[in-house]
Design a protein around this motif. Structure first.
Motif, PDB file in Angstrom:
ATOM      1  N   LYS A  60       0.830  -1.211   0.000  1.00 27.71           N
ATOM      2  CA  LYS A  60       0.000   0.000   0.000  1.00 27.71           C
ATOM      3  C   LYS A  60       0.859   1.253   0.000  1.00 27.71           C
ATOM      4  O   LYS A  60       0.545   2.243  -0.675  1.00 27.71           O
ATOM      5  CB  LYS A  60      -0.923  -0.014   1.228  1.00 27.71           C
ATOM      6  CG  LYS A  60      -2.019   1.038   1.177  1.00 27.71           C
ATOM      7  CD  LYS A  60      -3.004   0.752   0.052  1.00 27.71           C
ATOM      8  CE  LYS A  60      -4.160   1.756   0.074  1.00 27.71           C
ATOM      9  NZ  LYS A  60      -5.081   1.566  -1.069  1.00 27.71           N
ATOM     10  N   ARG A  61       1.963   1.225   0.716  1.00 30.02           N
ATOM     11  CA  ARG A  61       2.855   2.377   0.786  1.00 30.02           C
ATOM     12  C   ARG A  61       3.370   2.754  -0.603  1.00 30.02           C
ATOM     13  O   ARG A  61       3.302   3.916  -1.014  1.00 30.02           O
ATOM     14  CB  ARG A  61       4.028   2.051   1.718  1.00 30.02           C
ATOM     15  CG  ARG A  61       5.105   3.098   1.794  1.00 30.02           C
ATOM     16  CD  ARG A  61       6.272   2.630   2.642  1.00 30.02           C
ATOM     17  NE  ARG A  61       6.857   1.389   2.136  1.00 30.02           N
ATOM     18  CZ  ARG A  61       8.157   1.085   2.237  1.00 30.02           C
ATOM     19  NH1 ARG A  61       8.994   1.918   2.826  1.00 30.02           N
ATOM     20  NH2 ARG A  61       8.615  -0.057   1.772  1.00 30.02           N
ATOM     21  N   VAL A  62       3.859   1.769  -1.335  1.00 26.96           N
ATOM     22  CA  VAL A  62       4.396   2.039  -2.667  1.00 26.96           C
ATOM     23  C   VAL A  62       3.286   2.449  -3.625  1.00 26.96           C
ATOM     24  O   VAL A  62       3.461   3.355  -4.450  1.00 26.96           O
ATOM     25  CB  VAL A  62       5.166   0.816  -3.194  1.00 26.96           C
ATOM     26  CG1 VAL A  62       5.543   0.994  -4.660  1.00 26.96           C
ATOM     27  CG2 VAL A  62       6.424   0.586  -2.356  1.00 26.96           C
ATOM     28  N   MET A  63       2.120   1.812  -3.532  1.00 25.51           N
ATOM     29  CA  MET A  63       1.006   2.187  -4.392  1.00 25.51           C
ATOM     30  C   MET A  63       0.599   3.642  -4.161  1.00 25.51           C
ATOM     31  O   MET A  63       0.265   4.370  -5.105  1.00 25.51           O
ATOM     32  CB  MET A  63      -0.200   1.269  -4.141  1.00 25.51           C
ATOM     33  CG  MET A  63       0.017  -0.179  -4.544  1.00 25.51           C
ATOM     34  SD  MET A  63       0.389  -0.400  -6.304  1.00 25.51           S
ATOM     35  CE  MET A  63       2.079  -0.982  -6.215  1.00 25.51           C
ATOM     36  N   ASN A  64       0.635   4.095  -2.911  1.00 22.21           N
ATOM     37  CA  ASN A  64       0.307   5.487  -2.602  1.00 22.21           C
ATOM     38  C   ASN A  64       1.347   6.438  -3.185  1.00 22.21           C
ATOM     39  O   ASN A  64       1.010   7.539  -3.642  1.00 22.21           O
ATOM     40  CB  ASN A  64       0.207   5.685  -1.087  1.00 22.21           C
ATOM     41  CG  ASN A  64      -1.035   5.056  -0.495  1.00 22.21           C
ATOM     42  OD1 ASN A  64      -2.007   4.796  -1.205  1.00 22.21           O
ATOM     43  ND2 ASN A  64      -1.026   4.800   0.801  1.00 22.21           N
ATOM     44  N   TRP A  65       2.598   6.040  -3.185  1.00 26.07           N
ATOM     45  CA  TRP A  65       3.650   6.878  -3.775  1.00 26.07           C
ATOM     46  C   TRP A  65       3.446   7.006  -5.277  1.00 26.07           C
ATOM     47  O   TRP A  65       3.636   8.093  -5.845  1.00 26.07           O
ATOM     48  CB  TRP A  65       5.028   6.295  -3.479  1.00 26.07           C
ATOM     49  CG  TRP A  65       5.450   6.419  -2.042  1.00 26.07           C
ATOM     50  CD1 TRP A  65       4.883   7.209  -1.092  1.00 26.07           C
ATOM     51  CD2 TRP A  65       6.512   5.705  -1.404  1.00 26.07           C
ATOM     52  NE1 TRP A  65       5.537   7.045   0.116  1.00 26.07           N
ATOM     53  CE2 TRP A  65       6.537   6.129  -0.059  1.00 26.07           C
ATOM     54  CE3 TRP A  65       7.439   4.753  -1.834  1.00 26.07           C
ATOM     55  CZ2 TRP A  65       7.469   5.633   0.858  1.00 26.07           C
ATOM     56  CZ3 TRP A  65       8.375   4.254  -0.924  1.00 26.07           C
ATOM     57  CH2 TRP A  65       8.380   4.697   0.405  1.00 26.07           C
ATOM     58  N   ILE A  66       3.072   5.896  -5.933  1.00 21.92           N
ATOM     59  CA  ILE A  66       2.806   5.954  -7.376  1.00 21.92           C
ATOM     60  C   ILE A  66       1.654   6.918  -7.653  1.00 21.92           C
ATOM     61  O   ILE A  66       1.734   7.771  -8.553  1.00 21.92           O
ATOM     62  CB  ILE A  66       2.452   4.566  -7.930  1.00 21.92           C
ATOM     63  CG1 ILE A  66       3.606   3.584  -7.750  1.00 21.92           C
ATOM     64  CG2 ILE A  66       2.076   4.658  -9.415  1.00 21.92           C
ATOM     65  CD1 ILE A  66       3.239   2.147  -8.084  1.00 21.92           C
TER      66      ILE A  66
END
Length: 680
Positions: A60-66
C-alpha cells in the motif's frame, strides 16, 4: 415468491477483488529464465531478497507513492531567477517521486550491478530486481538507467585510460562513481544523458552545444569560492548550448555531448555546485536554466525538460573528438534497462490479467480463465512475453560476461553455448535487437492485457495502482522511442552487419546458432548423437490420469519430445542459413530499406533458439509446447504437423490445445480443469 431487489451504489453484485501474488513466485517464466542462465546455488542466494522485494513493490505504501507521483507531476516554481536576476532551481517534484527514487536507490537497483566485482552474475541479480521494480517505479527507472550508464562509462575510463585525467578530474570522477553506485539516498546521484537537440533526436552529428577550454580557474562570477560536492574545483571546460529533450532534470550529474575544435566530445558535470554567498554556503545550478517541462503521453512523473546551458563547468571524458564512442558505453547500458523495463511492465500486466481471471465469473458462473477463447488470447501474449523475457536476460547475461571476462562461469543446468571470444560481438548485435524487439512487443502486449480486463483495464483509479494497466500502457509507448527508435536501431544493426566488421559479427551469431545445435544433438567426434534429447520423456508420458480426452490423447501421441525439438532445431538452422545468405547478398542500401525485417528475422531466430534451450533442460511439456508454437509463429511450421499428425479425434485435439493454452497462459498452478500435469 420473493420480489427481486434493484441494485444500488451499495447493494447488489460486487466483483471479488483480485490479489497479486509475489512476482518472484508467481511468474513461472521468470523462474525458468533465471534457472537457465545461472546455477541453483546463486538462485538460492538471491531468492529471499527478491521474494521480499516482490511484496514490497505491491504494498500500500508504494502504491500510494505511485498515485502521488502521477497526481502531482513535476512543475516549475517561479521564473527560474531570484530577485537579483541570478538563476535558481525552480524544479519541484512530488513527494511520491522522491520516495520512489529513494527506495530504488536503497534497494540497490543500480548499485547491485557493481557490488561483487568478481561475479559475472552481478548484472543478472541487478536486473532481476529491476524487472520486479519497474512496474511500481512510476518510471524513476529512467534516471536509474542513465545513472547506471554513467557509472559504467566512468568505471571504464578510469580503468582503461587513467592517463587522460589529472588529479582534479580523477577526484571528481571517483567521487561521481561512488555516488552513482551508492545505496545511500543522502549521497547518491542519478545522472542525465543530454544529447538530443532541436536538429534531431538520434542524429547528434550537428550538435550546436559548444565546449570551450578555460583552464584551471573555477570561480563562478559573483562568488568568492565555488566547488563541487567534494570541495574539488569545478571543471576546466565551459559548456554553452541548448538541449531539447533532457530527462532526469533533477539528477546529481550529467554526461553530455558538445563540440570542441577537435569535434564532438563527451563531458561530465555536476548538476549543482556549492559556493559562498555573503559568507554562507549555498547550492546553485551549474549553468542550467530550465526553459520548460515537456507535456507527454506517459512518464508523467519524470521531469523531462528543455535546458539552456550557459557557463556550465565540466570535465572532458575520454579523448577529445571521440564523444560518440565514449557515450555509446552509456547507450549500451540504457538500452538493456529499456528492455528489462519492457518485459517487467508487461509481466505486471499479465499478472493482473491472471489475478482477475481467477475471480471473474462469466457465462453463468464459470471462471474467466476457463473460457477457451480467453485462454487462447492470453496464451498468445504469454508466449510472446516468454520469448521476450528469455531474450532480455540473455542480453543481461552477455553484458555480465563481457564486464567480467575472467569470472565467466557456465555452472548452470545447461551451458550457455557461447564462445568466450565472441561475447563482445554477440552483445553488439543482441543489445539493439533486444531493445527494439521487446519495446514493440510490450506495447502490443500491454494493450491486450488492458483489453482483457474490459472497462476495468481502461481505468486509472488511484486506489488500485497495482491493476492500473492503462498507466503501464501509456508509459510503455516511450520505450520504442527512448534510446533509439525502432528505425534508428534497425539502421544501426544493418550498418554493423554490412560494415568493416560485418563478417565477424555474422560469425558471432553463426557460432551461437551452431553451439545451440551442438547442445541439442551433442554430437561426438565420431558423429554419434549422445545428446540430452535421448533422455527426454515422450509426449505421451506427460499425460496422467484424468479426463477422458487426456486418456484418449495418450494413445494418439506417437511423436516423442526429442522429435519435436529436433524439428524446431531444423527450422532454426534453415531460417538462419537463409537469413545469413540474404544479408550477405544485399547491398547496404537495399538492406537499410529492409532494416526492420532484418531485426524481425534475427530476433525470431534468437528467441526460438532460447526457447529450445529452455525446453531441452528438462523436457517440461509447457516449455516444449512454447518452443513448438513459437517456431510455428516465426517460421510458419504447423504445430499439428510437428507433434500430433495422427490424431483423428477433433474434440480430443481441441481439448489438448485448450489445456496447453491454459498452461502457457496461467501456469501450472492456475491451469485448473486440464488433464495435463506437467512435472519438472
Amino acid at each position: 415468491m420473493t420480489s427481486p431487489k434493484p441494485s444500488s451504489g451499495r447493494l447488489g453484485f460486487f466483483q471479488a477483488v483480485p490479489v497479486l501474488s509475489s512476482k518472484w513466485h508467481e511468474d513461472e517464466v521468470l523462474q525458468r529464465t533465471v534457472n537457465l542462465f545461472v546455477p541453483p546455488a546463486f538462485v538460492s542466494s538471491i531468492t529471499e531478497d527478491l521474494d521480499r522485494f516482490s511484496q514490497t513493490v505491491v504494498s500500500k505504501r508504494v502504491m500510494n507513492w505511485i498515485a502521488d507521483a502521477e497526481a502531482h507531476p513535476p512543475y516549475l516554481k517561479g521564473s527560474g531567477f531570484d530577485i537579483f536576476g541570478r538563476p535558481n532551481d525552480p524544479l519541484v517534484t512530488s513527494e511520491g517521486w522522491r520516495n520512489l527514487q529513494n527506495l530504488g536507490i536503497s534497494e540497490g537497483i543500480v548499485a547491485r550491478g557493481y557490488e561483487f566485482p568478481d561475479s559475472s552474475f552481478n548484472r543478472l541479480a541487478q536486473f532481476l530486481k529491476y524487472y520486479i521494480w519497474t512496474p511500481s517505479s512510476a518510471v524513476v527507472t529512467c534516471p536509474s538507467a542513465m545513472q547506471d550508464g554513467a557509472a559504467a562509462v566512468i568505471k571504464a575510463q578510469l580503468l582503461q585510460q587513467p592517463s587522460l585525467y589529472n588529479d582534479q578530474a580523477k577526484v571528481f570522477l571517483q567521487d561521481a562513481f561512488l555516488r552513482l553506485t551508492s545505496r545511500n539516498p543522502e549521497i547518491a546521484w542519478t545522472s542525465g544523458q543530454w544529447m538530443t537537440e532541436r536538429r534531431g533526436g538520434s542524429d547528434v552529428s550537428n550538435t550546436e552545444t559548444l565546449a570551450t577550454f578555460i583552464g584551471k580557474s573555477s570561480t563562478m562570477e559573483g562568488y568568492t569560492k565555488t566547488f563541487d560536492s567534494k570541495e574539488n574545483p569545478l571543471g576546466p571546460w565551459r559548456i554553452d548550448g541548448f538541449k531539447w529533450f533532457s530527462s532526469a532534470t533533477d539528477c546529481g550529474m550529467v554526461l553530455l555531448l558538445a563540440q570542441t575544435i577537435r569535434g564532438l566530445s563527451c563531458f561530465a558535470a555536476p548538476a549543482r555546485y556549492y559556493c559562498l554567498q555573503d559568507g554562507v554556503e549555498v547550492v546553485k545550478l551549474n549553468g542550467l536554466r530550465i526553459q520548460r517541462l515537456k507535456s507527454k503521453l506517459g512518464t508523467r512523473a519524470v521531469p523531462t525538460a528543455e535546458l539552456e546551458l550557459e557557463n556550465m563547468r565540466a570535465y572532458l571524458v575520454g579523448e577529445e573528438g571521440k564523444g560518440i564512442k565514449v557515450i555509446s558505453g552509456m547507450l549500451n547500458i540504457t538500452r538493456v534497462h529499456n528492455a528489462v523495463s519492457s518485459v517487467g511492465s508487461w509481466s505486471r500486466g499479465l499478472a493482473s490479467v491472471r489475478a482477475y481471471a481467477r475471480v471473474r465469473q462469466v457465462n453463468g458462473g464459470q471462471l474467466l480463465q476457463n473460457m477457451p477463447l480467453f485462454r487462447r488470447t492470453i496464451a498468445t501474449q504469454a508466449l510472446a512475453y516468454r520469448a521476450s523475457t528469455l531474450l532480455t536476460f540473455f542480453n543481461v547475461t552477455l553484458l555480465g560476461m563481457k564486464e567480467h571476462p575472467l569470472a565467466v562461469q557456465h555452472n548452470s543446468a545447461l551451458p550457455l553455448c557461447i564462445d568466450s571470444g565472441q561475447i563482445a560481438n554477440l552483445l553488439r548485435i543482441v543489445t539493439p535487437l533486444t531493445k527494439a524487439h521487446t519495446a514493440k512487443e510490450s506495447i502490443v502486449g500491454l494493450q491486450e492485457c488492458m483489453e482483457s480486463l474490459g472497462g476495468v483495464g481502461y481505468l486509472e483509479n488511484a486506489e488500485n495502482q497495482e491493476f492500473n494497466i492503462a498507466r503501464l500502457f501509456r508509459d510503455a509507448n516511450v520505450l520504442s522511442i527512448w534510446e533509439g527508435t525502432t528505425d534508428v536501431l534497425a539502421t544501426d544493426l544493418v550498418k554493423v552487419l554490412k560494415g568493416r566488421e560485418g563478417q565477424q559479427m555474422l560469425g558471432a551469431v553463426d557460432l551461437w546458432v551452431r553451439a545451440v545445435s551442438d547442445a541439442v544433438t551433442n554430437k561426438s567426434s565420431a558423429g554419434q548423437n549422445n545428446g540430452p534429447l535421448l533422455n527426454l520423456r515422450p509426449y505421451d508420458q506427460w499425460v496422467e490420469g484424468a479426463p477422458v480426452h487426456a486418456v484418449h490423447l495418450k494413445s494418439k501421441l506417437p511423436a516423442r519430445t526429442k522429435d519435436v525439438l529436433l524439428v524446431a532445431l531444423e527450422q532454426i538452422l534453415s531460417a538462419w542459413n537463409a537469413c545469413k545468405k540474404w544479408i550477405r547478398s544485399q547491398t547496404i542500401e537495399e538492406l537499410l530499406a529492409d532494416g526492420r525485417k532484418v531485426q524481425q528475422r534475427l530476433s525470431s531466430i534468437l528467441c526460438t533458439s532460447l526457447l529450445l534451450l529452455d525446453a531441452l533442460r528438462d523436457g517440461d511439456i509447457v516449455a516444449v509446447e512454447a518452443c513448438v508454437r513459437y517456431a510455428q509463429k516465426s517460421f510458419g511450421v504447423s504445430t499439428d504437423d510437428m507433434t500430433r499428425t495422427d490424431i483423428q479425434d477433433d474434440q480430443a485435439l481441441f481439448q489438448w490445445k485448450s489445456d496447453m493454452d491454459a498452461l502457457i497462459a496461467f501456469g501450472k498452478a492456475d491451469a485448473t480443469g486440464t488433464g495435463i500435469v506437467a512435472k519438472l
